[in-house]
Design a protein around this motif. Sequence first.
Motif, PDB file in Angstrom:
ATOM      1  N   THR A  92       0.849  -1.192   0.000  1.00 38.63           N
ATOM      2  CA  THR A  92       0.000   0.000   0.000  1.00 38.63           C
ATOM      3  C   THR A  92       0.884   1.242   0.000  1.00 38.63           C
ATOM      4  O   THR A  92       2.104   1.151   0.137  1.00 38.63           O
ATOM      5  CB  THR A  92      -0.933   0.040   1.226  1.00 38.63           C
ATOM      6  OG1 THR A  92      -0.147  -0.084   2.417  1.00 38.63           O
ATOM      7  CG2 THR A  92      -1.950  -1.077   1.173  1.00 38.63           C
ATOM      8  N   PHE A  93       0.251   2.382  -0.148  1.00 38.93           N
ATOM      9  CA  PHE A  93       0.948   3.659  -0.178  1.00 38.93           C
ATOM     10  C   PHE A  93       0.302   4.570   0.853  1.00 38.93           C
ATOM     11  O   PHE A  93      -0.923   4.628   0.958  1.00 38.93           O
ATOM     12  CB  PHE A  93       0.851   4.277  -1.577  1.00 38.93           C
ATOM     13  CG  PHE A  93       1.338   5.696  -1.645  1.00 38.93           C
ATOM     14  CD1 PHE A  93       2.676   5.992  -1.463  1.00 38.93           C
ATOM     15  CD2 PHE A  93       0.465   6.738  -1.879  1.00 38.93           C
ATOM     16  CE1 PHE A  93       3.125   7.296  -1.510  1.00 38.93           C
ATOM     17  CE2 PHE A  93       0.901   8.041  -1.939  1.00 38.93           C
ATOM     18  CZ  PHE A  93       2.240   8.318  -1.755  1.00 38.93           C
ATOM     19  N   THR A  94       1.131   5.263   1.636  1.00 39.09           N
ATOM     20  CA  THR A  94       0.634   6.163   2.675  1.00 39.09           C
ATOM     21  C   THR A  94       0.701   7.604   2.185  1.00 39.09           C
ATOM     22  O   THR A  94       1.790   8.182   2.137  1.00 39.09           O
ATOM     23  CB  THR A  94       1.459   6.013   3.960  1.00 39.09           C
ATOM     24  OG1 THR A  94       1.632   4.640   4.266  1.00 39.09           O
ATOM     25  CG2 THR A  94       0.765   6.709   5.122  1.00 39.09           C
ATOM     26  N   PRO A  95      -0.419   8.211   1.802  1.00 36.76           N
ATOM     27  CA  PRO A  95      -0.372   9.598   1.306  1.00 36.76           C
ATOM     28  C   PRO A  95       0.115  10.594   2.345  1.00 36.76           C
ATOM     29  O   PRO A  95       0.695  11.628   1.998  1.00 36.76           O
ATOM     30  CB  PRO A  95      -1.822   9.881   0.893  1.00 36.76           C
ATOM     31  CG  PRO A  95      -2.448   8.542   0.703  1.00 36.76           C
ATOM     32  CD  PRO A  95      -1.761   7.644   1.686  1.00 36.76           C
ATOM     33  N   THR A  96      -0.104  10.294   3.639  1.00 39.89           N
ATOM     34  CA  THR A  96       0.269  11.255   4.680  1.00 39.89           C
ATOM     35  C   THR A  96       1.772  11.260   4.959  1.00 39.89           C
ATOM     36  O   THR A  96       2.221  12.002   5.835  1.00 39.89           O
ATOM     37  CB  THR A  96      -0.493  10.946   5.984  1.00 39.89           C
ATOM     38  OG1 THR A  96      -0.493   9.538   6.228  1.00 39.89           O
ATOM     39  CG2 THR A  96      -1.915  11.436   5.895  1.00 39.89           C
ATOM     40  N   THR A  97       2.563  10.454   4.245  1.00 40.79           N
ATOM     41  CA  THR A  97       4.013  10.597   4.329  1.00 40.79           C
ATOM     42  C   THR A  97       4.522  11.665   3.364  1.00 40.79           C
ATOM     43  O   THR A  97       5.730  11.939   3.335  1.00 40.79           O
ATOM     44  CB  THR A  97       4.713   9.260   4.004  1.00 40.79           C
ATOM     45  OG1 THR A  97       4.288   8.801   2.716  1.00 40.79           O
ATOM     46  CG2 THR A  97       4.395   8.214   5.053  1.00 40.79           C
ATOM     47  N   LEU A 165       5.378   9.440  10.731  1.00 38.66           N
ATOM     48  CA  LEU A 165       4.985   8.303   9.901  1.00 38.66           C
ATOM     49  C   LEU A 165       6.156   7.800   9.065  1.00 38.66           C
ATOM     50  O   LEU A 165       6.349   6.593   8.898  1.00 38.66           O
ATOM     51  CB  LEU A 165       3.815   8.699   8.999  1.00 38.66           C
ATOM     52  CG  LEU A 165       2.519   9.027   9.735  1.00 38.66           C
ATOM     53  CD1 LEU A 165       1.442   9.446   8.755  1.00 38.66           C
ATOM     54  CD2 LEU A 165       2.044   7.846  10.552  1.00 38.66           C
ATOM     55  N   THR A 166       6.955   8.730   8.528  1.00 40.82           N
ATOM     56  CA  THR A 166       8.103   8.320   7.715  1.00 40.82           C
ATOM     57  C   THR A 166       9.110   7.548   8.550  1.00 40.82           C
ATOM     58  O   THR A 166       9.638   6.513   8.119  1.00 40.82           O
ATOM     59  CB  THR A 166       8.771   9.556   7.083  1.00 40.82           C
ATOM     60  OG1 THR A 166       7.808  10.266   6.306  1.00 40.82           O
ATOM     61  CG2 THR A 166       9.927   9.145   6.188  1.00 40.82           C
ATOM     62  N   ALA A 167       9.401   8.036   9.751  1.00 44.77           N
ATOM     63  CA  ALA A 167      10.371   7.355  10.619  1.00 44.77           C
ATOM     64  C   ALA A 167       9.888   5.956  10.994  1.00 44.77           C
ATOM     65  O   ALA A 167      10.668   4.989  10.989  1.00 44.77           O
ATOM     66  CB  ALA A 167      10.609   8.186  11.870  1.00 44.77           C
ATOM     67  N   ILE A 172      10.431   0.054  10.382  1.00 46.10           N
ATOM     68  CA  ILE A 172       9.819  -1.247  10.116  1.00 46.10           C
ATOM     69  C   ILE A 172      10.512  -1.935   8.942  1.00 46.10           C
ATOM     70  O   ILE A 172      10.810  -3.138   8.978  1.00 46.10           O
ATOM     71  CB  ILE A 172       8.310  -1.088   9.855  1.00 46.10           C
ATOM     72  CG1 ILE A 172       7.575  -0.773  11.167  1.00 46.10           C
ATOM     73  CG2 ILE A 172       7.728  -2.345   9.221  1.00 46.10           C
ATOM     74  CD1 ILE A 172       6.095  -0.509  10.984  1.00 46.10           C
ATOM     75  N   GLN A 173      10.785  -1.172   7.885  1.00 47.08           N
ATOM     76  CA  GLN A 173      11.449  -1.770   6.725  1.00 47.08           C
ATOM     77  C   GLN A 173      12.865  -2.226   7.052  1.00 47.08           C
ATOM     78  O   GLN A 173      13.299  -3.299   6.619  1.00 47.08           O
ATOM     79  CB  GLN A 173      11.475  -0.785   5.560  1.00 47.08           C
ATOM     80  CG  GLN A 173      12.086  -1.368   4.295  1.00 47.08           C
ATOM     81  CD  GLN A 173      11.954  -0.465   3.099  1.00 47.08           C
ATOM     82  OE1 GLN A 173      11.325   0.581   3.175  1.00 47.08           O
ATOM     83  NE2 GLN A 173      12.539  -0.864   1.983  1.00 47.08           N
ATOM     84  N   LEU A 174      13.597  -1.434   7.817  1.00 46.58           N
ATOM     85  CA  LEU A 174      14.965  -1.816   8.181  1.00 46.58           C
ATOM     86  C   LEU A 174      14.992  -3.090   9.026  1.00 46.58           C
ATOM     87  O   LEU A 174      15.800  -3.998   8.792  1.00 46.58           O
ATOM     88  CB  LEU A 174      15.638  -0.662   8.931  1.00 46.58           C
ATOM     89  CG  LEU A 174      16.038   0.555   8.096  1.00 46.58           C
ATOM     90  CD1 LEU A 174      16.489   1.687   9.008  1.00 46.58           C
ATOM     91  CD2 LEU A 174      17.139   0.187   7.122  1.00 46.58           C
TER      92      LEU A 174
END
Length: 227
Positions: A92-97, A165-167, A172-174
Amino acid sequence: MTLSLFDQFMSPVLLGIPLIALALTLPWTLFPKPTPRWLANRLLTLQGWFVNRFVYQMFLPLNLGGHKWALMLTSLMLYLITLNMLGLLPYTFTPTTQLSLNMAFAVPLWLATVIIGLRNQPTHALGHLLPEGTPTLLIPMLIIIETISLFIRPLALGVRLTANLTAGHLLIQLIATAVFVLLPLMPTVAVLTATLLFLLTLLEVAVAMIQAYVFVLLLSLYLQENI
């Protein structure tokens, strides 16, 4: 590696069509519509209870003039919560980032509160720029500082939501990448890292809800100062 980490924040495009439009439209299709019947299902009852409690807590310190904003601020909070939560799902894509989207929410609403204050009580609104009892020599400097702090408010709203949200997504990805790398080498460490990833995901769910609430709460505080 750096580029691949930030690829998740790029607006996806399919067949030349930006999918951010779909991401921004989807939340409104997920909420069930109110029913005219006396008895509703559990989901509608829970949704109504949540909205009523939020409106009560948010507008309790405001006078009657600020209650006109109840519908807009409640809709904004539900919208931001849904966007943030949907962005935690895979693929998914988070627009609020996107800082541009958050600033598009923050600037008009903040500007509306300032204009309301200048229209309804201009003396009180301008009085915030100069605290009472300020020494004469400090008056020009304080006016400049308070004016800058006033114009930084919408930037702080947008940057706070974007940065949190970006952090969280990057972390999570790392950690997920570390789990996949460690799994064939050190399975025990990989399991412990996966446990940490699960706890971090729960924390990110809480952050997604809290940041939407904080965004709307700060807007209501700005409104309270100008009404």
